[in-house]
Design a protein around this motif. Structure first.
Motif, short mmCIF file in Angstrom:
data_model
loop_
_atom_site.label_atom_id
_atom_site.label_comp_id
_atom_site.label_asym_id
_atom_site.label_seq_id
_atom_site.Cartn_x
_atom_site.Cartn_y
_atom_site.Cartn_z
N HIS A 22 61.52 -11.27 20.09
CA HIS A 22 61.44 -11.53 18.66
C HIS A 22 60.98 -10.24 18.00
O HIS A 22 59.80 -9.91 18.00
N ARG A 23 61.97 -9.51 17.46
CA ARG A 23 61.71 -8.22 16.84
C ARG A 23 61.12 -8.42 15.45
O ARG A 23 61.65 -9.18 14.66
N ILE A 24 60.05 -7.68 15.18
CA ILE A 24 59.35 -7.79 13.91
C ILE A 24 59.66 -6.61 13.00
O ILE A 24 59.85 -6.75 11.80
N LEU A 31 59.33 0.13 18.44
CA LEU A 31 59.78 -1.24 18.22
C LEU A 31 58.58 -2.18 18.28
O LEU A 31 57.75 -2.07 19.20
N ALA A 32 58.47 -3.10 17.32
CA ALA A 32 57.41 -4.11 17.31
C ALA A 32 58.03 -5.47 17.64
O ALA A 32 59.02 -5.88 17.01
N VAL A 46 53.63 -3.15 20.00
CA VAL A 46 54.39 -2.02 19.49
C VAL A 46 54.65 -1.11 20.68
O VAL A 46 53.71 -0.67 21.34
N ILE A 47 55.93 -0.87 20.95
CA ILE A 47 56.32 -0.10 22.12
C ILE A 47 57.17 1.10 21.71
O ILE A 47 57.94 1.03 20.77
N GLU A 72 52.05 -0.83 9.88
CA GLU A 72 52.96 -1.70 9.13
C GLU A 72 52.85 -3.14 9.62
O GLU A 72 52.78 -4.08 8.82
N VAL A 73 52.83 -3.32 10.93
CA VAL A 73 52.70 -4.66 11.50
C VAL A 73 51.35 -5.27 11.15
O VAL A 73 51.27 -6.47 10.82
#
Length: 147
Positions: A22-24, A31-32, A46-47, A72-73
């Motif tokens: 589930h990409r945020i 990528l989060a 977060v990767i 941001e997340v």
């Protein structure tokens, strides 16, 4: 973009689109995704899109991206869940692809209790008390500056 992909790495599979997540949020380098074993609702990882086991081996651009995406997340988590705090910490030990945990925490929840206990240990043990002494701090500072 070089991915330095590693076969069998779940995060590399997610980045490549071979594994569900589930990409945020994402940018060119990071990528989060929601954690599938969350500590709380909204717990996100977060990767970096490139496979790098240790966060200190990331390029400067990747470090900047990772922390900008984490910020941001964190803002999204604050708006969506209104937690008391958003904890972040770097991992990469159990899954050797560095990642940042971004976790909403609330007073008394498991992470709040854990970090309070850890801080109590940090402040209260005789072993660590000597590390607060000026001579010990000066020695540690010199050692790190020279490294």
């Amino acid at each position: 973009m070089e991915t330095n992909e590693v076969k069998g790495c779940v995060f590399c599979d997610i980045v490549a689109g071979r594994a569900k997540a589930h990409r945020i949020y994402e940018d060119d380098l990071s990528l989060a995704i929601l954690d599938i074993n969350p500590f709380s609702e909204g717990h996100t990882l977060v990767i970096p899109k490139r496979h790098v086991p240790w966060w200190h081996d990331l390029s400067e651009e990747e470090v900047e991206s990772l922390f900008l995406v984490a910020r941001e997340v964190s803002s999204k988590i604050m708006r969506a869940y209104s937690p008391d705090f958003v904890a972040i910490y770097a991992r990469g030990r159990r899954i050797p692809h560095t990642h940042i945990f971004v976790v909403p925490t609330y007073r008394g929840d498991v992470l709040d209790r854990f970090f309070n206990a850890l801080e109590g240990f940090q402040e209260g043990t005789a072993e660590l008390a000597k590390l607060k002494e000026d001579a010990e701090l000066a020695e540690a500072a010199d050692r790190l500056k020279e490294a």
